[in-house]
Design an enzyme around this catalytic site. Structure first.
Site, short mmCIF file in Angstrom:
data_model
loop_
_atom_site.label_atom_id
_atom_site.label_comp_id
_atom_site.label_asym_id
_atom_site.label_seq_id
_atom_site.Cartn_x
_atom_site.Cartn_y
_atom_site.Cartn_z
N THR A 145 0.92 -1.33 0.04
CA THR A 145 -0.05 0.17 0.17
C THR A 145 0.70 1.34 0.15
O THR A 145 0.39 2.20 -0.44
CB THR A 145 -0.84 -0.04 1.13
OG1 THR A 145 -1.59 -1.41 1.23
CG2 THR A 145 -2.12 1.12 0.95
N TYR B 229 4.56 -12.78 4.17
CA TYR B 229 3.48 -12.10 3.21
C TYR B 229 2.98 -13.10 2.17
O TYR B 229 3.74 -13.18 1.48
CB TYR B 229 3.81 -10.73 2.99
CG TYR B 229 2.98 -9.86 2.18
CD1 TYR B 229 1.45 -10.09 2.37
CD2 TYR B 229 3.35 -8.61 1.58
CE1 TYR B 229 0.58 -9.34 1.74
CE2 TYR B 229 2.28 -7.66 0.99
CZ TYR B 229 1.03 -8.00 1.03
OH TYR B 229 0.13 -7.19 0.77
N LYS C 149 1.01 -12.93 7.24
CA LYS C 149 -0.05 -12.11 6.75
C LYS C 149 -0.59 -12.79 5.82
O LYS C 149 0.00 -12.93 4.68
CB LYS C 149 0.39 -10.58 6.36
CG LYS C 149 -0.63 -9.56 5.89
CD LYS C 149 -0.21 -8.36 5.25
CE LYS C 149 -1.41 -7.55 4.61
NZ LYS C 149 -0.77 -6.33 4.01
N ILE D 137 -3.11 -6.46 9.81
CA ILE D 137 -2.26 -5.51 8.81
C ILE D 137 -3.32 -5.18 7.94
O ILE D 137 -3.68 -5.78 6.63
CB ILE D 137 -1.04 -6.33 8.17
CG1 ILE D 137 -0.10 -6.64 9.43
CG2 ILE D 137 -0.29 -5.23 7.25
CD1 ILE D 137 1.28 -7.21 8.83
#
Length: 295
Positions: A46, A134, A162, A204
């Site tokens: 992001t 991730y 995540k 997250i």
């Protein structure tokens, strides 16, 4: 390491000349800390890490660290194309006082699972900082399969994952595996209530750029077993979150910062701003949420 809380993968503000807006970044960090978030992830997806020069990347890390140190958990995104690049980025994060790292498999190269495991083990051996893996196959091109997760969870400083695959059966499997000293982290904003119901307490959330205080409150409600509040808050945020998840996520995360009175600018290439209709529709959803909450 305890990863509990709302961890914001902060957007990277740009000014009208498409340059890093340092003042806006500092204000945004302050805003999120005041909202009660548990941590900030700098230079994540992001945050458009792929669109930053090495100098800009360091400056983002410096500003977030300077503003947030001792006040919130500092996590550095270190996604890279190779182990050497990842380790170089880790050294920078260590130097600046970051407390944890977030790392995906290497994009584009499409490694096999034995190669994914080897990559994470090599990088983890190069640092004492905790690493959150991730898993985002839609962006990376491959998935960290469950058996690989279970193998890597044995590594002392690999402390969580995540989970952004959108496959909730994976979440249930990992939660039920009861992996010691390892946390599943919500990485799908539109599934957050489901993650919370299954006992996940770390989120997250790119959507926290838009709804930081609300997501903090929603997590607290889950901790208290107040599922009516969790459901009500999720339902209220869901139209905007679903719009973000449906496409142009980064653009809408930035647009949503209007709620905080902070102009974070637009995205950089390789992304383009949304068109006027999509922008207006999303801002109308944000405004409708605000009106509903104030009613």
């Amino acid at each position: 390491m305890n990863l509990n809380g709302i961890l914001v993968p902060i957007v990277t503000p740009f000014d009208a000349n498409n340059q890093l807006n340092e003042a806006a970044l500092e204000r945004l960090v302050e805003c999120f800390i005041e909202a009660g978030v548990g941590g900030i992830v700098a230079c994540g997806t992001t945050g458009e890490y792929y669109a930053l020069s090495a100098q800009e990347r360091r400056r983002v890390l410096e500003i977030v660290a300077r503003t947030g140190r001792g006040r919130t958990t500092l996590i550095a995104g270190v996604n890279s194309m190779s182990p050497a690049e990842a380790i170089s980025r880790i050294r920078e994060a260590e130097e600046l006082g970051y407390e944890a790292l977030m790392l995906s498999p290497t994009p584009y190269s499409l490694p096999g699972q034995n190669e994914v495991v080897a990559y994470f083990k090599e990088v983890a051996a190069a640092t004492e900082l905790p690493i959150v893996m991730y898993n985002f196959p839609a962006r990376i091109g491959i998935q960290i399969e469950l058996e690989s997760v279970y193998e890597l969870a044995k590594v002392k400083n690999i402390v969580g994952i995540k989970e952004s695959s959108g496959n909730f059966s994976r979440v249930v499997a990992m939660v039920n595996a009861n992996l010691p000293d390892f946390q599943v982290v919500c990485g799908c904003d539109d599934q957050a209530a489901d993650f919370l119901f299954w006992g996940v307490r770390s989120w997250i959330s790119g959507g926290a750029n838009v709804f930081p205080a609300e997501q903090v409150q929603m997590l607290k409600a889950a901790e208290q077993g107040d599922w009516d509040t969790v459901r009500r808050m999720m339902a209220a945020m869901l139209p905007a979150i679903a719009a973000m998840e449906s496409g142009n996520y980064n653009q809408k995360a930035k647009l949503g910062c209007v709620r905080h009175g902070i102009d974070v600018g637009s995205v950089r290439l390789p992304l383009l701003p949304v068109d006027a209709q999509e922008r207006d529709d999303f801002l109308a959803q944000i405004n409708a949420y605000q009106v509903e909450q104030e009613a």
